[in-house]
Scaffold this motif. Structure first.
Motif: not given
Lengths: 305, 371, 369
Positions: B316-317, B300-302, B319-330, B152-155
């Motif tokens: 945003a898309t 999920q994101n709406t 970022a979602i792909a990264d998260l799905k691959a379990n890439k850390p974001y913090v 959300d924040g990225i978008a």
């Protein structure tokens, strides 16, 4: 800092206009009821039921104004019930009010389950934004017609109490039932109608909540607005014009918490959020006195005796 | 535990029995012996457009599992009442598994009941269970909604024009702070100049104050608002009325803001509940602690709304792909908004690090304080 | 219910006529409320029928969920304890003609005070000192809270009904401010609370039951309140004041001080309810203290006609309604608000039945004869 101050000031003005309308309607209704010598604490229940029925009927009929009318009618039925019960001997109007509050909210939650999800047509605002150039003020001046109806009603009631026969009869009934009876006035009937009309207004106040601001129906919609409105009547000294001021003040106080946080002042927000209640209590303490009875207080009223 | 480990065959058999018995079992007599009875407890109304609804929607999935009976109770306060509701479900309905879906249900209420009924399994919808402290027939399941708030924040960060965004929050508790922080980290990642103004309303459902808060934020110049309250409906609708943009929370609010909607953070409790139901039908034990985010399809994101720009959608898309691959974001260096370092430079915080679940600060970029 | 509250006839006379009237009044005091509850149940049945739900099932579930099994009884009784205290918070001032509806605020402040006073001394002092300390702190905090309302009424003529309600909102703000701020325990990241009490400070259960000692204390306090109201000068003065303030003043009774004292006592009972919520249920102070016991207490007190001895049985009735609510919701698919509708109906009809006293046809005819 002055920017922040302006922001807070404008937010409080806008908040006053947005939030005050339900308080205004409920307190005008309560003012009328109390002028006749009864107190109806059940208006919280009436308000919630009004909010529910307005939303439901607006959704079913497609017209928000039909919803407002339905809320008023539902409210007047609650008022009529209160009025009819309280004429019985030995029945406490305060206690009946508390019971009606419980019954009204419970019944509204019960019937309202099915209307939390649907989106009903809402009331539209009148846009007075062209009067000013400041963008923030432009938004603040999008005002619901009910606000103006409330203002007009306050003036009419204020004028009516002083200058019309009906106003006189209501006031006389409220000041001394004995005198009223001696004049051939049916005290019970006057109070019945005053409570019914008061219920109508409280129902409309509820319609504003669900159909305009915040503009949705759910069980947490009212956070005691109906009860607070009863307090407003007391510190408005049973003067409809003062009710307007009190409602606006209360609305502005309610906007204080969020407005301060929006400019970064958030320490102790719980107390800012309770500002309307603290303010009301402070004003009641400051303006009451045990030495003299309250100016304008109807003599028959159970809470001021 | 033996009663709890039901074989698939028993379940199917009892399901058949349930079908036969159903017409004769009135509401007074629940056929408690048939299959598995699961109790679900909600703190608010089931259809609140938010937290409780997200669970209730997922509970529907459970009801589809053959042999499973679901009993639900809503508006249960976080007092002795919830203990008694659990006991009532166990004793009168024969529930063998309890889902408690509110923060305050856990300690002491669910713990007490888990100790008292060692044969019954208890699961709580927030990550509070600890192996060394709590009974083994209790547990937690937790979806990392903050990952979706980060998206959300990225978008939102790429959509804002005023560089001022607003976040309306109920209470300064860990899971809320985590969402505020993740949203802000998303914003700052794509738009370092932007700030997020937070307003705490003080409770989970206060529609008038939520609307006031949305207006106050709009007045203060914010052009995107989002929230973490039980029912985001009011915030989203108020934002739309004010002509500003918004992001959703808990469930989809896209339809409420046709012009200003960007995207929203949504739970997918159904994935967890379905997995649980599957484990149960296989006769396996439920995990004590089930947690996860995008990688496990728990959040999920709406779908993007009209206000999401092309750049926002793209970022945003990704970022979602990264998260799905379990890439850390913090990652460090991360400071709180009082200037103290919370994650030192060079450190990367894994998505499953419990550090994230104990958030008690607001990150740099958030305007506001916890008390 | 005893005849005490309704009977105008007092004194120990052997006159059979007086005894007969006392008996009739006693019968009336039982028949009227029972009839009222029955009427409410009948009206609610009609309501259910229009919705296509079975009243028989409803009341059977009500019975089963509230009183039908040993578990149901315990479920009911555990909800009864706080209601006894909060009902007394309404009943005591009501005897003076004061209508205090903010008992919930005193409960919140009382529970908060109990938790706070334990914080510095927990583990330092033995439990047999800390426990009474918590109890007294809760009672004192509640007493000050509602006593202040009585004092405002006395010195500034501020309406106690509205003042006590406003004070409730302030109590919530105070609780939330401290629990989410200065006194927040790091142990509970997702539910702001004070530091959990030592297990040794927790109030246990009545032997053989799953109900904490608050129930016993509640019944004892109700009996004490009854004795205070019926057997002491204070109680007599309070009743005179409740009957007619002007007459009480004319007799030289210290009306103002009576009001403050009655409100303080009332607040103390609600504060004790808060103590038990903290020390017997929650183990800490947090927003769960705001659970509506104070508001249900208003109903209980009215249904008991502000008679302290009638409060425990009425509280059991309402505890049972609440206990059965969940079962009804689960089995009949009725909204949780249905119990609230029923409560509202009972309350309303009980109040209307006030008008019947002294007018029940066959009873009054008997009296006149």
């Amino acid at each position: 800092m002055s920017d922040a101050l302006t922001t807070v000031a404008v937010a409080m003005f806008a908040g006053a206009v947005r939030v005050s309308t339900p308080f205004l309607f409920v307190s005008l209704g309560e003012c009328l009821t109390e002028k006749s010598g009864r107190i109806n604490l059940g208006l919280e229940g009436t308000l919630v039921f009004g909010a529910m029925s307005a939303y439901a009927i607006s959704y079913l009929s497609g017209s928000p104004w039909v919803g407002v009318l339905a809320a008023g009618l539902a409210g007047s039925m609650f008022g009529a019930l209160h009025g009819a019960i309280c004429r019985l001997p030995k029945v406490s109007d305060i206690a009946i009010g508390i019971a009606m509050m419980l019954f009204g909210t419970g019944f509204a939650f019960f019937l309202g389950k099915g209307f939390i999800q649907p989106t009903a047509p809402r009331l539209q605002a009148i846009d007075l934004g062209f009067l000013v150039s400041d963008p923030q003020m432009k938004v603040a001046l999008q005002i619901n017609p009910l606000f103006f109806i409330g203002l007009a009603l306050a003036v009419v009631m204020w004028w009516g109490f002083a200058n019309t026969r009906i106003g006189l009869v209501v006031r006389m009934t409220g000041d001394s039932a004995t005198t009223a009876r001696a004049m051939g006035v049916s005290v019970d009937l006057v109070r019945f109608f005053a409570t019914t009309a008061g219920g109508f207004l409280a129902g409309v106040g509820g319609a504003f909540l669900s159909l305009f601001y915040p503009g949705s129906w759910n069980e947490g919609l009212s956070s005691g607005q109906g009860l607070m409105a009863v307090a407003l009547v007391i510190f408005s000294r049973w003067n409809p014009i003062a009710c307007v001021g009190a409602a606006l003040l209360f609305g502005a106080a309610g906007a204080l918490g969020p407005a301060l946080q929006s400019v970064g002042i958030s320490q102790g927000y719980h107390f800012f959020n309770a500002a309307p209640h603290i303010l009301t209590l402070a004003i009641m303490i400051a303006t009451s006195s045990s030495k003299r009875s309250l100016k304008g207080a109807p003599g028959e009223l159970s809470i001021t005796k | 535990m033996s009663e709890f480990l039901l074989s698939r065959r028993t379940l199917l058999k009892s399901a058949a029995a349930g079908v036969v018995a159903a017409p004769f079992a009135g509401p007074l007599e629940r056929a408690a012996a048939a299959g598995l009875t699961i109790g679900i407890i909600y703190v608010g109304p089931r259809d609140d457009f938010g937290w409780n609804q997200a669970h209730a929607v997922a509970a529907v999935e459970l009801k589809k599992v053959p042999g499973v009976t679901v009993v639900e109770e809503e508006n249960v306060p976080e007092t002795i009442a919830v203990q008694k509701t659990m006991e009532s479900m166990i004793k009168l309905d024969g529930a063998k598994l309890i889902f408690a879906t509110s923060f305050g249900y856990f300690d002491p209420h669910m713990i007490e009941m888990a100790k008292k009924y060692p044969d019954v399994e208890f699961r709580h919808a927030i990550g509070l269970w600890q192996k060394d402290k709590h009974p083994m027939n209790a547990g937690s399941y937790y979806a990392y909604l903050h990952q979706a708030h980060y998206v959300d924040g990225i978008a939102a960060g790429l959509s804002t024009k005023t560089n001022k965004l607003g976040f309306i929050a109920a209470k300064p508790i860990s899971s809320v702070l985590q969402n505020i922080n993740s949203f802000t980290m998303g914003v700052k990642k794509v738009n370092p100049a932007a700030t997020v103004q937070v307003i705490f309303t003080g409770d989970w459902a206060l529609p008038v104050r939520e609307a006031e808060a949305a207006n106050a934020l709009a007045d203060a110049g914010c052009d995107v608002v989002t929230c973490h309250v039980d029912s985001p409906k009011v915030v989203v609708e108020t934002a739309e009325k004010r002509g500003i943009m918004c992001c959703g929370h808990n469930a989809s609010q896209a339809s409420l803001a046709p012009k200003g909607f960007i995207t929203g953070a949504e739970y997918k409790w159904a994935t967890i509940y379905k997995n649980f139901a599957e484990l149960l039908t296989k006769g396996q034990k439920l995990p004590n602690f089930e947690r996860g985010g995008y990688d496990k399809d728990y959040v999920q994101n709406t779908a993007f709304g009209a206000a999401a720009s092309e750049a926002a959608r793209k970022a945003a898309t990704a970022a979602i792909a990264d998260l799905k691959a379990n890439k850390p974001y913090v990652a460090g260096e991360l400071k709180d908004n009082k200037g103290a370092v919370v994650v030192p430079a060079g450190k990367v915080v894994d998505n499953y690090d419990v550090f994230l679940e104990t958030t008690n600060y607001l990150v740099e970029g958030v305007v506001g304080s916890i008390n | 219910m005893t005849a005490e509250s309704a009977t105008p006839v007092r004194g120990r006379t052997s006159d059979p006529e007086a005894a007969r009237i006392r008996l009739l009044t006693a019968i009336e005091a039982v028949i009227v409320p029972v009839g009222a509850v029955a009427l409410a149940a009948a009206l609610f049945s009609v309501f259910l029928l229009t919705l296509g739900k079975s009243p028989a099932t409803f009341f059977e579930l009500l019975w089963r969920g509230g009183f039908g099994t040993a578990f149901s009884w315990q479920n009911t009784l555990i909800r009864t304890a706080p209601l006894i205290f909060t009902a007394l918070c309404v009943a005591i001032p009501a005897r003076l003609g004061l209508m205090v509806i903010g008992g919930e605020g005193a409960l919140v402040i009382g529970g908060f005070a109990a938790a706070v006073v334990a914080l510095p001394v927990m583990g330092v002092l033995p439990a047999w000192i800390v426990t009474p300390l918590m109890f007294v702190a809760a009672a004192l905090a509640g007493a000050v809270w509602i006593g202040f309302v009585g004092w405002l009424r006395h010195v500034r003529a501020v309406n106690e009904t509205i003042a006590s309600l406003l004070m409730f909102y302030i109590a919530v703000a105070i609780l939330n401010f401290f629990v989410e701020g200065p006194l927040r325990s790091p142990a509970d990241p997702n539910k702001p609370s004070t530091t959990p009490l030592d297990p040794g400070l927790m109030v246990g259960s009545i032997p053989g039951m799953d109900v904490h000692w608050g129930l016993v204390v509640g019944v004892v306090v109700a009996i004490l309140a009854h004795l205070l109201m019926s057997r002491t000068t204070f109680g007599f003065a309070a009743r005179v004041t409740g009957g007619n303030v002007r007459a009480a003043r004319a007799q030289g009774l210290p009306v103002g001080r009576l009001m403050v004292a009655a409100c303080a006592l009332a607040g103390a009972t609600a504060g004790v309810a808060g103590y038990f919520e903290v020390a017997a249920v929650l183990g800490k102070a947090n927003a769960s203290l705001i659970a509506g016991y104070g508001f249900t207490g208003i109903l209980v007190s009215f249904l008991a006609r502000h008679n302290p001895l009638a409060i425990p049985p009425v509280a059991v009735l309402f505890g049972g309604l609440a206990a059965a609510g969940g079962l009804i919701q689960r089995r009949m698919g009725l909204p949780d608000a249905s119990v609230q509708v029923l409560q509202g109906l009972i309350f309303l009809i009980i109040l209307v039945s006030e008008t019947i006293y002294g007018r029940v046809p066959f009873l009054t005819a008997e009296k006149r004869r």
